[in-house]
Design a protein around this motif. Structure first.
Motif, PDB file in Angstrom:
ATOM      1  N   THR A 210       0.686  -0.645   0.199  1.00 52.63           N
ATOM      2  CA  THR A 210       0.226   0.213   0.392  1.00 52.63           C
ATOM      3  C   THR A 210       0.726   1.179  -0.365  1.00 52.63           C
ATOM      4  O   THR A 210       2.393   1.563   0.254  1.00 52.63           O
ATOM      5  CB  THR A 210      -1.436   0.155   1.240  1.00 52.63           C
ATOM      6  OG1 THR A 210      -0.204   0.137   2.545  1.00 52.63           O
ATOM      7  CG2 THR A 210      -2.082  -1.377   1.054  1.00 52.63           C
ATOM      8  N   ARG A 212       0.806   5.953  -1.332  1.00 54.14           N
ATOM      9  CA  ARG A 212      -0.519   7.626  -1.826  1.00 54.14           C
ATOM     10  C   ARG A 212       0.744   7.883  -2.153  1.00 54.14           C
ATOM     11  O   ARG A 212       1.880   8.099  -2.850  1.00 54.14           O
ATOM     12  CB  ARG A 212      -0.717   7.702  -0.318  1.00 54.14           C
ATOM     13  CG  ARG A 212      -1.073   9.225  -0.524  1.00 54.14           C
ATOM     14  CD  ARG A 212      -1.124   9.607   0.750  1.00 54.14           C
ATOM     15  NE  ARG A 212      -2.198  10.698  -0.192  1.00 54.14           N
ATOM     16  CZ  ARG A 212      -3.881  10.934  -0.111  1.00 54.14           C
ATOM     17  NH1 ARG A 212      -4.298   9.710   0.397  1.00 54.14           N
ATOM     18  NH2 ARG A 212      -4.716  12.255  -0.515  1.00 54.14           N
ATOM     19  N   ASP A 213       0.137   8.637  -3.622  1.00 54.08           N
ATOM     20  CA  ASP A 213       0.671   9.204  -4.650  1.00 54.08           C
ATOM     21  C   ASP A 213       1.706   8.227  -5.400  1.00 54.08           C
ATOM     22  O   ASP A 213       2.080   7.144  -5.546  1.00 54.08           O
ATOM     23  CB  ASP A 213       1.344  10.306  -4.113  1.00 54.08           C
ATOM     24  CG  ASP A 213       0.113  11.068  -3.513  1.00 54.08           C
ATOM     25  OD1 ASP A 213      -0.693  11.088  -4.068  1.00 54.08           O
ATOM     26  OD2 ASP A 213       0.078  12.052  -3.238  1.00 54.08           O
ATOM     27  N   ASP A 215       4.998   6.321  -6.527  1.00 56.21           N
ATOM     28  CA  ASP A 215       5.318   5.479  -5.676  1.00 56.21           C
ATOM     29  C   ASP A 215       6.678   4.372  -6.992  1.00 56.21           C
ATOM     30  O   ASP A 215       6.052   4.197  -8.434  1.00 56.21           O
ATOM     31  CB  ASP A 215       5.177   4.881  -5.065  1.00 56.21           C
ATOM     32  CG  ASP A 215       6.070   4.683  -4.081  1.00 56.21           C
ATOM     33  OD1 ASP A 215       7.136   4.768  -3.861  1.00 56.21           O
ATOM     34  OD2 ASP A 215       5.217   4.356  -2.533  1.00 56.21           O
ATOM     35  N   VAL A 233      -6.748   2.282  -6.936  1.00 48.99           N
ATOM     36  CA  VAL A 233      -6.191   3.834  -6.729  1.00 48.99           C
ATOM     37  C   VAL A 233      -7.870   4.898  -6.245  1.00 48.99           C
ATOM     38  O   VAL A 233      -8.692   4.203  -6.427  1.00 48.99           O
ATOM     39  CB  VAL A 233      -5.500   4.548  -8.163  1.00 48.99           C
ATOM     40  CG1 VAL A 233      -5.051   5.843  -7.575  1.00 48.99           C
ATOM     41  CG2 VAL A 233      -4.046   3.748  -7.946  1.00 48.99           C
ATOM     42  N   LYS A 234      -7.355   5.446  -4.853  1.00 47.14           N
ATOM     43  CA  LYS A 234      -9.021   6.335  -4.701  1.00 47.14           C
ATOM     44  C   LYS A 234      -8.481   7.495  -5.305  1.00 47.14           C
ATOM     45  O   LYS A 234      -7.693   8.167  -4.136  1.00 47.14           O
ATOM     46  CB  LYS A 234      -8.800   5.415  -2.948  1.00 47.14           C
ATOM     47  CG  LYS A 234     -10.006   6.420  -1.987  1.00 47.14           C
ATOM     48  CD  LYS A 234     -11.265   5.639  -3.262  1.00 47.14           C
ATOM     49  CE  LYS A 234     -12.659   6.580  -2.121  1.00 47.14           C
ATOM     50  NZ  LYS A 234     -14.097   5.948  -2.874  1.00 47.14           N
ATOM     51  N   GLY A 235      -8.677   7.903  -5.718  1.00 45.63           N
ATOM     52  CA  GLY A 235      -8.399   9.160  -5.844  1.00 45.63           C
ATOM     53  C   GLY A 235      -8.646   9.133  -7.900  1.00 45.63           C
ATOM     54  O   GLY A 235      -9.372   8.996  -8.567  1.00 45.63           O
ATOM     55  N   ARG A 283      -2.527   9.438  -8.135  1.00 46.82           N
ATOM     56  CA  ARG A 283      -3.062  10.639  -7.506  1.00 46.82           C
ATOM     57  C   ARG A 283      -4.003  10.343  -5.424  1.00 46.82           C
ATOM     58  O   ARG A 283      -4.997   9.678  -6.271  1.00 46.82           O
ATOM     59  CB  ARG A 283      -3.204  12.075  -7.812  1.00 46.82           C
ATOM     60  CG  ARG A 283      -3.034  12.845  -8.250  1.00 46.82           C
ATOM     61  CD  ARG A 283      -3.164  14.202  -9.674  1.00 46.82           C
ATOM     62  NE  ARG A 283      -2.472  14.646 -10.185  1.00 46.82           N
ATOM     63  CZ  ARG A 283      -2.767  15.716 -10.631  1.00 46.82           C
ATOM     64  NH1 ARG A 283      -3.840  16.096 -10.538  1.00 46.82           N
ATOM     65  NH2 ARG A 283      -2.033  16.086 -11.657  1.00 46.82           N
ATOM     66  N   GLY A 284      -3.422  10.049  -4.865  1.00 48.49           N
ATOM     67  CA  GLY A 284      -3.960   8.997  -3.737  1.00 48.49           C
ATOM     68  C   GLY A 284      -3.967   8.189  -3.828  1.00 48.49           C
ATOM     69  O   GLY A 284      -2.894   8.064  -3.571  1.00 48.49           O
ATOM     70  N   SER A 285      -4.129   7.678  -2.306  1.00 50.12           N
ATOM     71  CA  SER A 285      -4.170   6.364  -2.188  1.00 50.12           C
ATOM     72  C   SER A 285      -4.033   5.220  -2.723  1.00 50.12           C
ATOM     73  O   SER A 285      -4.966   5.536  -3.677  1.00 50.12           O
ATOM     74  CB  SER A 285      -4.424   5.872  -0.142  1.00 50.12           C
ATOM     75  OG  SER A 285      -6.307   6.260  -0.734  1.00 50.12           O
ATOM     76  N   TRP A 286      -3.672   4.243  -2.338  1.00 46.79           N
ATOM     77  CA  TRP A 286      -3.403   3.194  -3.312  1.00 46.79           C
ATOM     78  C   TRP A 286      -3.182   1.188  -2.628  1.00 46.79           C
ATOM     79  O   TRP A 286      -2.391   1.648  -1.639  1.00 46.79           O
ATOM     80  CB  TRP A 286      -2.368   3.517  -4.711  1.00 46.79           C
ATOM     81  CG  TRP A 286      -1.681   2.952  -4.193  1.00 46.79           C
ATOM     82  CD1 TRP A 286      -0.462   4.238  -4.702  1.00 46.79           C
ATOM     83  CD2 TRP A 286      -0.101   2.741  -3.751  1.00 46.79           C
ATOM     84  NE1 TRP A 286       0.632   4.952  -3.435  1.00 46.79           N
ATOM     85  CE2 TRP A 286       1.323   3.408  -3.665  1.00 46.79           C
ATOM     86  CE3 TRP A 286      -0.429   1.090  -4.025  1.00 46.79           C
ATOM     87  CZ2 TRP A 286       2.708   2.794  -3.595  1.00 46.79           C
ATOM     88  CZ3 TRP A 286       1.275   0.771  -3.527  1.00 46.79           C
ATOM     89  CH2 TRP A 286       2.170   1.372  -3.231  1.00 46.79           C
ATOM     90  N   LYS A 287      -3.348   0.584  -3.797  1.00 45.11           N
ATOM     91  CA  LYS A 287      -2.551  -1.182  -2.634  1.00 45.11           C
ATOM     92  C   LYS A 287      -2.943  -1.740  -4.451  1.00 45.11           C
ATOM     93  O   LYS A 287      -3.447  -1.521  -4.886  1.00 45.11           O
ATOM     94  CB  LYS A 287      -4.305  -1.527  -1.609  1.00 45.11           C
ATOM     95  CG  LYS A 287      -4.277  -2.673  -1.716  1.00 45.11           C
ATOM     96  CD  LYS A 287      -4.863  -2.977  -0.020  1.00 45.11           C
ATOM     97  CE  LYS A 287      -6.186  -3.971  -1.322  1.00 45.11           C
ATOM     98  NZ  LYS A 287      -6.976  -4.488   0.428  1.00 45.11           N
TER      99      LYS A 287
END
Length: 420
Positions: A210, A212-213, A215, A233-235, A283-287
């Motif tokens: 996990t 964010r942005d 990586d 991705v949440k964003g 852009r945003g949190s991701w898993k």
């Protein structure tokens, strides 16, 4: 494991070895703990379940194999019982009575050796059962002094008046229990008995990462070859995913999307070092989850819903797959035929796209016999898919004919053990 123990197992195709020189069967049970009919009995007379998910075959050195494709077990089936019985003597006279479960790479994932058998002539050795969205193995060891008839009645099998009772025989001295030996290498199941087995690639525990942005995603100690990468991705904004080689050079994009809250599965290739590196722009949190190909969702005649790119598995005979795509951008589908492809570190060239359109579509594509991967490489939006005109796989079409025998005949054959 000891009697009563349980543990999670991978929701993939597993091989189960039952020792030693036993008559073996599998019962597929519903939530009520009963078979739906005699077609839910798999034994030597009818060694393939009608779904293709459970198959039985003889091996060497007194081993009987059950190939159980957990991903292909029908939703109505919540438990698969592994049953053993004997014609001569009782179970305490059987040396090395055991059950062992192997993953597709030949490693043991669960096992149980029966050490307390008595005068029974039939036993539920173990079971595979659904739990918390996955599958677990339980060492059961429940014996039946009244043999298969008692076991069958307990699980809803119509025993009919012609079925004989099993009478225990006089016991003989107990031999020393033989040490369980894991087969190395694990033998391949016969093609004719295993049309829907899924043996391509190595099974491993999924990896979850996990962040964010933007990586760089790194996963190590993976088996070389193709794997699935599940990304959510949440964003808002642009989402892109590219593989990095050993020199950190970027490869062709695996994901290139402008969709909000992107999600989907794509194919990536792990190099020989076992170290997978992916550059993510988001852009945003991701898993991200790294998954074996054996975790691909299976195509059936039931509607399969999805969103975004995905990898689907087809292991049956020829069929048509009907898609309905409800997105606004490209919808592209490729097919990887694995039936005669032996190199598990690569995927066969899919050739051209079987679908490549823009916007909402209804498409029907003919499929050859499996196993094959249906790769939805572009699909920014919701879709669903289902099989039509599905035919039995040529590897078990003749066996399937036997499976269509009237139910009472099937049950009586199993209880009489006259099918071998």
């Amino acid at each position: 494991m000891i009697k009563g123990d349980n543990a999670f197992v991978p929701t993939t195709a597993l091989r189960v070895a039952v020792r030693n020189d036993m008559d073996v069967a599998a019962l597929l049970l519903t939530e009520q703990g009963r078979v739906r009919g005699d077609t839910d009995i798999v034994f030597h007379g009818v060694p393939v379940h009608s779904s293709g998910a459970v198959r039985l075959s003889d091996g060497e050195d007194g081993i009987v194999w059950l190939d159980i494709d957990l991903a292909g077990v029908e939703q109505a089936v919540t438990r698969v019982l592994i049953v053993a019985s004997t014609e001569d003597g009782v179970l305490r006279d059987v040396p090395g009575l055991s059950v062992e479960v192997f993953g597709l790479d030949g490693t043991t994932v669960a096992g149980y050796e029966v050490t307390d058998a008595g005068g029974e002539t039939a036993m539920v050795l173990a079971e595979l059962y659904r739990r918390a969205g996955g599958w677990k193995f339980r060492a059961v060891g429940q014996g039946y002094l009244d043999g298969l008839v008692g076991l069958a009645v307990d699980h809803g099998v119509d025993v009919a008046e012609e079925a004989p009772a099993d009478l225990p025989q006089a016991p003989v001295p107990i031999p020393t229990l033989a040490k369980i030996q894991s087969p190395t290498p694990l033998p391949d199941p016969p093609v004719a008995d295993s049309p829907s087995s899924w043996t391509f690639g190595t099974v491993f525990a999924p990896r979850t990462i996990t962040g964010r942005d933007n990586d760089v995603i790194t996963a190590v100690d993976l088996p070389p070859g193709p794997v699935m990468v599940e990304l959510a991705v949440k964003g808002e904004g642009h989402t892109a995913l590219q593989p990095l080689d050993e020199s950190n050079e970027e490869g062709d994009a695996l994901v290139n999307s402008l969709e909000e809250d992107f999600r989907g599965r794509v194919l990536a290739s792990v190099p020989g070092s076992g170290r997978l590196r992916l550059r993510l722009k988001a852009r945003g949190s991701w898993k991200a989850r790294i998954l074996p190909l054996a975790e691909a969702r299976r195509l059936t005649e039931d509607r399969l819903k999805g969103w975004g790119p995905d990898i689907l598995l087809h292991t049956g005979g020829t069929a048509d797959v009907a898609f309905r795509y409800q997105g606004d951008s490209n919808f592209a589908v490729f097919i990887h035929r694995l039936a005669e492809h032996e190199d598990a570190t690569t995927l066969p060239d899919p050739g051209g796209a079987v679908v490549n359109e823009i916007g909402g579509r209804r498409e029907t594509v003919p499929l050859p016999e499996g196993p094959l991967l249906v790769h939805l490489i572009m699909a920014d939006g919701p879709w669903h898919a289902r099989l039509r005109n599905a035919q039995p796989h040529s590897g078990w079409q003749d066996v399937g004919g036997v499976a269509k025998l009237p139910e009472p005949r099937r049950a009586r054959s199993w209880l009489r053990r006259d099918a071998r």
